[in-house]
Design a protein around this motif. Structure first.
Motif, PDB file in Angstrom:
ATOM      1  N   LEU A   1      10.790   9.827 -32.102  1.00 62.15           N
ATOM      2  CA  LEU A   1      10.826  11.205 -32.582  1.00 62.15           C
ATOM      3  C   LEU A   1      12.222  11.796 -32.448  1.00 62.15           C
ATOM      4  CD1 LEU A   1       7.440  12.428 -31.083  1.00 62.15           C
ATOM      5  CD2 LEU A   1       8.000  12.393 -33.521  1.00 62.15           C
ATOM      6  N   GLN A   2      12.846  11.584 -31.309  1.00 64.02           N
ATOM      7  CA  GLN A   2      14.182  12.136 -31.119  1.00 64.02           C
ATOM      8  C   GLN A   2      15.207  11.429 -32.006  1.00 64.02           C
ATOM      9  OE1 GLN A   2      16.642  11.775 -27.376  1.00 64.02           O
ATOM     10  NE2 GLN A   2      16.146  13.959 -27.255  1.00 64.02           N
ATOM     11  N   LYS A   3      15.044  10.136 -32.191  1.00 63.42           N
ATOM     12  CA  LYS A   3      15.970   9.409 -33.054  1.00 63.42           C
ATOM     13  C   LYS A   3      15.884   9.901 -34.494  1.00 63.42           C
ATOM     14  CE  LYS A   3      17.204   4.744 -34.600  1.00 63.42           C
ATOM     15  NZ  LYS A   3      16.885   3.290 -34.501  1.00 63.42           N
ATOM     16  N   LYS A   4      14.678  10.199 -34.958  1.00 61.94           N
ATOM     17  CA  LYS A   4      14.487  10.609 -36.346  1.00 61.94           C
ATOM     18  C   LYS A   4      14.884  12.061 -36.579  1.00 61.94           C
ATOM     19  CE  LYS A   4      10.986  10.765 -40.034  1.00 61.94           C
ATOM     20  NZ  LYS A   4       9.608  10.376 -40.431  1.00 61.94           N
ATOM     21  N   TYR A   5      14.586  12.937 -35.620  1.00 59.03           N
ATOM     22  CA  TYR A   5      14.743  14.371 -35.863  1.00 59.03           C
ATOM     23  C   TYR A   5      15.796  15.048 -34.986  1.00 59.03           C
ATOM     24  CZ  TYR A   5      10.287  14.003 -38.405  1.00 59.03           C
ATOM     25  OH  TYR A   5       9.287  13.659 -39.277  1.00 59.03           O
ATOM     26  N   ALA A   6      16.322  14.338 -33.955  1.00 59.33           N
ATOM     27  CA  ALA A   6      17.190  14.960 -32.950  1.00 59.33           C
ATOM     28  C   ALA A   6      16.388  16.013 -32.177  1.00 59.33           C
ATOM     29  CB  ALA A   6      18.456  15.534 -33.577  1.00 59.33           C
ATOM     30  N   GLY A   7      17.052  16.986 -31.571  1.00 62.21           N
ATOM     31  CA  GLY A   7      16.348  17.991 -30.792  1.00 62.21           C
ATOM     32  C   GLY A   7      15.817  17.443 -29.482  1.00 62.21           C
ATOM     33  N   GLN A   8      14.990  18.234 -28.805  1.00 65.12           N
ATOM     34  CA  GLN A   8      14.361  17.847 -27.553  1.00 65.12           C
ATOM     35  C   GLN A   8      12.851  17.888 -27.728  1.00 65.12           C
ATOM     36  OE1 GLN A   8      16.168  19.554 -23.965  1.00 65.12           O
ATOM     37  NE2 GLN A   8      17.826  20.379 -25.209  1.00 65.12           N
ATOM     38  N   TRP A   9      12.146  16.981 -27.001  1.00 66.28           N
ATOM     39  CA  TRP A   9      10.749  16.725 -27.358  1.00 66.28           C
ATOM     40  C   TRP A   9       9.818  16.725 -26.156  1.00 66.28           C
ATOM     41  CZ3 TRP A   9       8.949  16.106 -32.364  1.00 66.28           C
ATOM     42  CH2 TRP A   9       9.947  16.117 -33.349  1.00 66.28           C
ATOM     43  N   VAL A  10       8.610  17.210 -26.411  1.00 68.22           N
ATOM     44  CA  VAL A  10       7.497  17.088 -25.477  1.00 68.22           C
ATOM     45  C   VAL A  10       6.367  16.401 -26.233  1.00 68.22           C
ATOM     46  CG1 VAL A  10       5.809  18.288 -24.044  1.00 68.22           C
ATOM     47  CG2 VAL A  10       8.131  19.220 -24.280  1.00 68.22           C
ATOM     48  N   LEU A  11       5.937  15.248 -25.743  1.00 69.54           N
ATOM     49  CA  LEU A  11       4.753  14.590 -26.306  1.00 69.54           C
ATOM     50  C   LEU A  11       3.591  14.935 -25.392  1.00 69.54           C
ATOM     51  CD1 LEU A  11       3.393  12.828 -28.379  1.00 69.54           C
ATOM     52  CD2 LEU A  11       4.179  10.798 -27.133  1.00 69.54           C
ATOM     53  N   LYS A  12       2.771  15.882 -25.838  1.00 69.15           N
ATOM     54  CA  LYS A  12       1.720  16.437 -24.991  1.00 69.15           C
ATOM     55  C   LYS A  12       0.579  15.449 -24.793  1.00 69.15           C
ATOM     56  CE  LYS A  12       1.295  20.062 -27.708  1.00 69.15           C
ATOM     57  NZ  LYS A  12       1.047  21.389 -28.319  1.00 69.15           N
ATOM     58  N   GLY A  13      -0.191  15.717 -23.761  1.00 74.12           N
ATOM     59  CA  GLY A  13      -1.336  14.876 -23.438  1.00 74.12           C
ATOM     60  C   GLY A  13      -1.340  14.594 -21.952  1.00 74.12           C
ATOM     61  N   ALA A  14      -2.293  13.780 -21.497  1.00 78.13           N
ATOM     62  CA  ALA A  14      -2.321  13.412 -20.080  1.00 78.13           C
ATOM     63  C   ALA A  14      -1.029  12.695 -19.723  1.00 78.13           C
ATOM     64  CB  ALA A  14      -3.523  12.510 -19.809  1.00 78.13           C
ATOM     65  N   GLY A  15      -0.333  13.206 -18.716  1.00 79.43           N
ATOM     66  CA  GLY A  15       0.970  12.649 -18.396  1.00 79.43           C
ATOM     67  C   GLY A  15       1.968  12.959 -19.491  1.00 79.43           C
ATOM     68  N   SER A  16       2.103  14.234 -19.837  1.00 79.24           N
ATOM     69  CA  SER A  16       3.014  14.623 -20.926  1.00 79.24           C
ATOM     70  C   SER A  16       4.412  14.048 -20.693  1.00 79.24           C
ATOM     71  CB  SER A  16       3.105  16.150 -21.012  1.00 79.24           C
ATOM     72  OG  SER A  16       1.906  16.703 -21.488  1.00 79.24           O
ATOM     73  N   LEU A  17       5.017  13.591 -21.774  1.00 79.56           N
ATOM     74  CA  LEU A  17       6.386  13.056 -21.722  1.00 79.56           C
ATOM     75  C   LEU A  17       7.353  14.116 -22.216  1.00 79.56           C
ATOM     76  CD1 LEU A  17       5.786   9.490 -23.233  1.00 79.56           C
ATOM     77  CD2 LEU A  17       5.854  10.138 -20.811  1.00 79.56           C
ATOM     78  N   ILE A  18       8.500  14.224 -21.562  1.00 82.74           N
ATOM     79  CA  ILE A  18       9.510  15.207 -21.927  1.00 82.74           C
ATOM     80  C   ILE A  18      10.842  14.481 -22.062  1.00 82.74           C
ATOM     81  CG2 ILE A  18      10.655  17.356 -21.292  1.00 82.74           C
ATOM     82  CD1 ILE A  18       7.534  16.435 -19.376  1.00 82.74           C
ATOM     83  N   LEU A  19      11.431  14.543 -23.250  1.00 82.02           N
ATOM     84  CA  LEU A  19      12.685  13.840 -23.498  1.00 82.02           C
ATOM     85  C   LEU A  19      13.793  14.839 -23.766  1.00 82.02           C
ATOM     86  CD1 LEU A  19      14.204  11.185 -23.814  1.00 82.02           C
ATOM     87  CD2 LEU A  19      13.470  11.123 -26.215  1.00 82.02           C
ATOM     88  N   GLN A  20      14.710  14.922 -22.804  1.00 82.45           N
ATOM     89  CA  GLN A  20      15.926  15.717 -22.958  1.00 82.45           C
ATOM     90  C   GLN A  20      17.069  14.703 -22.975  1.00 82.45           C
ATOM     91  OE1 GLN A  20      14.520  19.327 -20.058  1.00 82.45           O
ATOM     92  NE2 GLN A  20      14.566  17.283 -19.218  1.00 82.45           N
ATOM     93  N   GLU A  21      17.990  14.809 -22.018  1.00 84.90           N
ATOM     94  CA  GLU A  21      18.985  13.754 -21.880  1.00 84.90           C
ATOM     95  C   GLU A  21      18.341  12.488 -21.321  1.00 84.90           C
ATOM     96  OE1 GLU A  21      19.320  16.780 -20.503  1.00 84.90           O
ATOM     97  OE2 GLU A  21      20.728  17.682 -21.916  1.00 84.90           O
ATOM     98  N   GLN A  22      17.291  12.653 -20.536  1.00 86.86           N
ATOM     99  CA  GLN A  22      16.542  11.530 -20.000  1.00 86.86           C
ATOM    100  C   GLN A  22      15.053  11.831 -20.106  1.00 86.86           C
ATOM    101  OE1 GLN A  22      18.325  11.506 -16.125  1.00 86.86           O
ATOM    102  NE2 GLN A  22      16.817  12.877 -15.227  1.00 86.86           N
TER     103      GLN A  22
END
Length: 493
Positions: A394-415
């Motif tokens: 998602l970040q590779k395609k769109y840039a920006g910063q991302w939250v993939l919601k759900g159990a154990g949500s993932l958050i991608l900033q610099e790491q």
């Protein structure tokens, strides 16, 4: 120091580097087993009246994880616990055979198969380790289901057997553990996907010194978050102005919940832009929210609004019809050209998927797995099979910063970060709208002083606070006071 999470390949490479320094693989197996047994002994002594009354069934498979199980059984037996080992035919590993022999010579009873001869207080799972990457056959599925059907406490060694250690997906079933003692380091699959459902409470058995080549794939988001104190001379203009944009004529609730969350997270001012038919309901519930009729705004009006706010959350209840598309095409370019903190949620993500563009660095996108599938033109199953890869895509395609919601949500900033807070009761309509409002509010107040993973965790903690009397029946409209409590460092639970 932040808790680091590793990919299974990194753990396996770490082990090989250790063995390459002339260290013994069997010695490491014994060390892991000894340390795990000592933790179990300490814990069992608090749970049971006496050791010789506590009964333990150790379930061993055919690989090195089973070797850990045999040795743990030996150490527990020597400590006075009543231990039986149930086992499959041994695999080819020399270390596995040595571990089985040690257990047998110590006096542990070893029983072929998994037809339990009595009810045990504890069932310890050492069937499969982190190397499992295939669907289990029918026989192994039956064994796992048999273990799960027992009433005693379930403990997994390293990873709940049947759970894919990197994605957190069952293959297709897994041991439902109350506790997992994981060797060497934390694995991503224990915390994201369905991992939380199977892993229970997780504790690391740190049997190796960390070397310079070991790299984390992610970090666990801390559960203690302290926001800066407010200044005594502050006023409403000091704490950010949030613009909430959405609210199709048929969908007003999302805008209300996002706007209320923004206020309860501390924003000084909140303006909601939506269809005018929702204005009366909004004012009746929250008279401090300022309102604008989306249908009455010219492009210059939109530009003026954007120029006078600090953050915007866009897309909640926007809809997907022709009117919605027209509104998206008017608002989105102006928002992206600004320097605002921008949260894109719900229908804004749907239109972004229809017309992909590169986002600016102040854009924060919050898809669930269905929205992520639309954004990446993939199936939901493909997203869930590797959530970590999906968020990077998602970040590779769109840039920006991302939250993939759900159990154990993932958050991608610099790491990459994993949120371990939250509960199943939060799986209800409107929770994402509350998150979007909180994100816009806290970014409007603190900008770079607060990280995206901290906001996601505060939202999850608010959900946990709301669920202190039970998860069933939670409603997002009740989150406001829980949000207020967590941003002020207080909870009811």
């Amino acid at each position: 120091m932040q808790q680091q999470v590793y990919h299974s390949h990194a753990i396996q490479a770490w082990e090989q580097r250790w063995f390459g320094q002339q260290n013994s693989a069997y010695g490491l197996m014994k060390q892991v087993a000894w340390m795990t047994a000592q933790r179990l002994i300490s814990w069992f002594d608090l749970q049971f009246e006496s050791r010789n009354k506590a009964t333990v069934a150790m379930c061993c498979g055919q690989g090195n994880n089973a070797g850990d199980g045999y040795l743990i059984a030996k150490y527990l037996f020597q400590a006075g616990f009543r231990v039986d080992v149930y086992t499959a035919p041994l695999g080819m590993s020399k270390d596995l055979h040595a571990a089985e022999q040690e257990a047998r010579e110590s006096g542990v009873r070893i029983i072929s198969g998994f037809d339990f001869q009595q009810n045990y207080d504890v069932y310890i799972d050492a069937l499969f380790g982190i190397g499992l990457n295939r669907q289990l056959n029918a026989e192994w599925q039956q064994i796992i289901q048999r273990v799960n059907a027992q009433y005693g406490l379930k403990i997994s060694i390293d990873i709940p057997s049947g759970l894919q250690s990197d994605s957190g997906q069952p293959l297709p079933c897994a041991i439902k553990a109350d506790y997992t003692f994981t060797a060497l380091g934390l694995k991503a699959g224990l915390f994201t996907g369905q991992g939380k459902e199977y892993a229970g409470a997780v504790e690391v058995i740190p049997a190796l010194p960390i070397d310079d080549a070991l790299e984390a794939i992610a970090y666990l988001s801390p559960l203690t978050i302290k926001l800066p104190q407010r200044k005594a001379f502050g006023h409403k203009g000091s704490y950010g102005h949030v613009l909430v944009v959405g609210g199709h004529a048929d969908m007003g609730g999302a805008v209300i919940m996002a706007a209320e969350a923004a206020f309860h997270a501390g924003a000084g001012k909140v303006t909601a832009v939506c269809d005018a038919k929702h204005h009366t309901a909004i004012l009746a519930r929250a008279p401090n929210i300022m309102l604008r009729d989306m249908n009455a705004l010219s492009t210059s009006d939109v530009q003026a609004l954007i120029a006078h706010v600090d953050a915007v959350c866009f897309g909640m209840g926007l809809g997907r019809d022709d009117w919605s598309k027209q509104q998206f095409e008017r608002w989105f370019p102006l928002i992206q050209q600004s320097t605002l903190e921008v949260v894109l949620d719900a229908d804004a993500l749907w239109f972004l998927a229809e017309s992909p563009v590169e986002l600016n660095k102040h854009s924060y996108c919050t898809p669930h797995s269905g929205e992520a599938a639309k954004l990446l033109n993939m199936s939901v199953a493909a997203i869930e099979s590797d959530r970590i890869q999906a968020i990077y895509q998602l970040q590779k395609k769109y840039a920006g910063q991302w939250v993939l919601k759900g159990a154990g949500s993932l958050i991608l900033q610099e790491q990459l970060w994993i949120c371990t807070a939250g509960n199943a009761g939060m799986g209800t309509g409107g929770m994402g709208d509350v998150l979007a409002g909180m994100m816009a509010s806290l970014k409007a107040q603190f900008y770079e002083e607060i990280h995206l993973h901290e906001i996601v965790t505060l939202h999850a903690l608010a959900g946990d606070d709301l669920a202190h009397k039970g998860m069933r029946g939670l409603q997002a409209q009740d989150m406001a006071q829980a949000v207020y409590r967590v941003v002020n460092g207080h909870t009811l639970s």
